[in-house]
Design an enzyme around this catalytic site. Sequence first.
Site, PDB file in Angstrom:
ATOM      1  N   ASP A 405       0.952  -1.186   0.008  1.00  0.00           N
ATOM      2  CA  ASP A 405       0.125  -0.093   0.201  1.00  0.00           C
ATOM      3  C   ASP A 405       0.811   1.249  -0.001  1.00  0.00           C
ATOM      4  OD1 ASP A 405      -2.286   1.444   0.086  1.00  0.00           O
ATOM      5  OD2 ASP A 405      -3.116   0.491   1.825  1.00  0.00           O
ATOM      6  N   GLU A 460     -14.042   1.520   0.143  1.00  0.00           N
ATOM      7  CA  GLU A 460     -14.094   2.495   1.356  1.00  0.00           C
ATOM      8  C   GLU A 460     -14.170   3.665   1.170  1.00  0.00           C
ATOM      9  OE1 GLU A 460      -9.863   1.240   3.337  1.00  0.00           O
ATOM     10  OE2 GLU A 460      -9.529   0.819   0.958  1.00  0.00           O
TER      11      GLU A 460
END
Length: 639
Positions: A405, A460
């Site tokens: 990430d 998200e």
Amino acid sequence: MAVPIRTAVAALCAGLAATLCTTAPARAGQDTPSPEHAWSVSGPERTAAAHEPLARISLDDSTGALSLSVSRGGRTVIEPSPVGIVTQQADLSKDLHFLHRRDRLVEERYRTKSGKRLYRQVRMNETRLSFATAAGAQLDLVVRASADGVAYRYVLPTGGYGDVLGETSAFNLPPDASTWLGTYRADNEGQFSQYTAATAPTGEYSDQALFATDGGYTLLAESDLTGAYSGARLAHDQGTGTYRIKLADEAVHTDGRLATPWRAMVTGDLATVTRSTFTDDLAPASQVRDPSWIRPGTVLWTWLAGGREAGQSLTAQKAYVDYAAERGWPYEAVDAGWYFKSDAWDTTDPNWQTDSWMPQLVDYARAKGVGIVVWIHQRDLDTPEERAQWLPTLERWGVKGVKIDFMNSEAQSMLQWYDAILKDTAAHHLMIDFHGSTIPKGIQRTWPQVMTLEGVGGEEKRTNTAAHLTTLPFTRNVIGSMDFTPGAFQRVGLRPNSDAAEVGLTVAYESGLQMFAGTPESYDARPLARAFLDQVPAAWDDTRLLAGAPGQEAVLARRSGDRWFLGGVYSGAAHTAEVPLTVGSGRWLVETIRDGADGLVQDRQVLRGGDKFDVEVVANGGFAGLVCRWHPGVTTCYR
């Protein structure tokens, strides 16, 4: 002698202005020139010539500048658009003269581990046009055309031109062309919105832009992007139909000869664009000799289910493993928190690995037939030394994949990091899910352990719209696997769609690791959804668009073996949707899940291939379906 970067950039700006605003005199020594030279490149399928794209490359004899246009059946796809590249030592966007042409047929067959179709056949015509300036600087323009696209790249065959300062590449669209654009962000998570080509606000946009002209739909894309170059985005000025290529770096370092990434235009009707594998077809062949360890699958993802607290708890993670095993889901993903003490472990401590409970979880999961995928921050894999500590350890523990990430850049230096991590993860048999990342751009053909990438405004986000969700199958997801993380049933009020649409996303969106983002409790409260998720694979033998209009509806059928899975998503008011069952002739059992007054409802009917069936869709709703061959005695497609 090298030119200072600031001076070089100033020279580039002046040079580009001169190229666009002046006309150079005819070059000395020429015979009376024609207004331009022109060359055409079309796809190789002669029987479908009227439906294939035709690229026309023109050299203006007065300016020595190149342009490229694309048409299909005589109708406009891309209007004549500038082509060129500028380096420190040579401006290869003007004052060019033609040297020679070479043609070849590109034919390839390859298999992938994930994607919309596992077996691929490639047929493209390739033309290489060589040009030079009066000073002897040489540029090769390589153009490829297939049944579903046109692409070009620049090749600097001799080198010695210094850094690349920019491209004059652009795409000219009719001002009134319908346009779907995602605002550019470093993490590629911009939301897609609809404009016309001219009315889109001044700004920068993702290079995965979709346009509709009288020649059909065209998706702009990029392929074969590596650390040898810089990532691209689109720059636009409101009031024009021109979208310019802007690189992430002001100067791209080169050590000599250079082949740039492909500037690709996936084109055709909407079904052709949706089904296309053009950007993968342009990419280099797989660098993984034995891909047998790479296995796509569905994943119980625990971040939206339990957050950082779940990541810090072995007890919680064992419970998630138990649930995945009960459901037959092959993977469980442990997100942020599992290796943090304060900020990060001190990996210079030789005993740092012994502090983790991860090996215990991996062993526990293995005994239950579940593989573990772990989240890790890019900064902890930034250097060769860090990768040499982390990756062998994860492999030794038995971890199946890594979710990396926060790269948040397509600058050349970060792309060089991608080059390194791709080699290292392949060597240590670790599948990859990139988040905060670039978008696929052919990477999954060359490095098949890349199962999915985020690069999308996914589950998200709390600002997504139903229109955005119905645009993604025609934009971001066309070019490769997309980790949207569907299935977050517990986020009622935080997502714009219905429960049935959420089930449908697991098919409408393709991802080699399909991360289910719900909680066990939310699945158990929706047994029809849970049973469907138990059936969903993450690798597909074929993909077809059954119905679609970007921003309004997207209904996809994906085949796994002898069964078709359906995923439909819609935006707008409640209505009765009509869906054509174009999955083949014969009789089919169709089982659909839709929204009812008191929750999800399942319908069953037997249809013939080509029939249409109706689905009642709630506002911003959708449906999911499972289709199998019917004969007397068949009562369900579920296994």
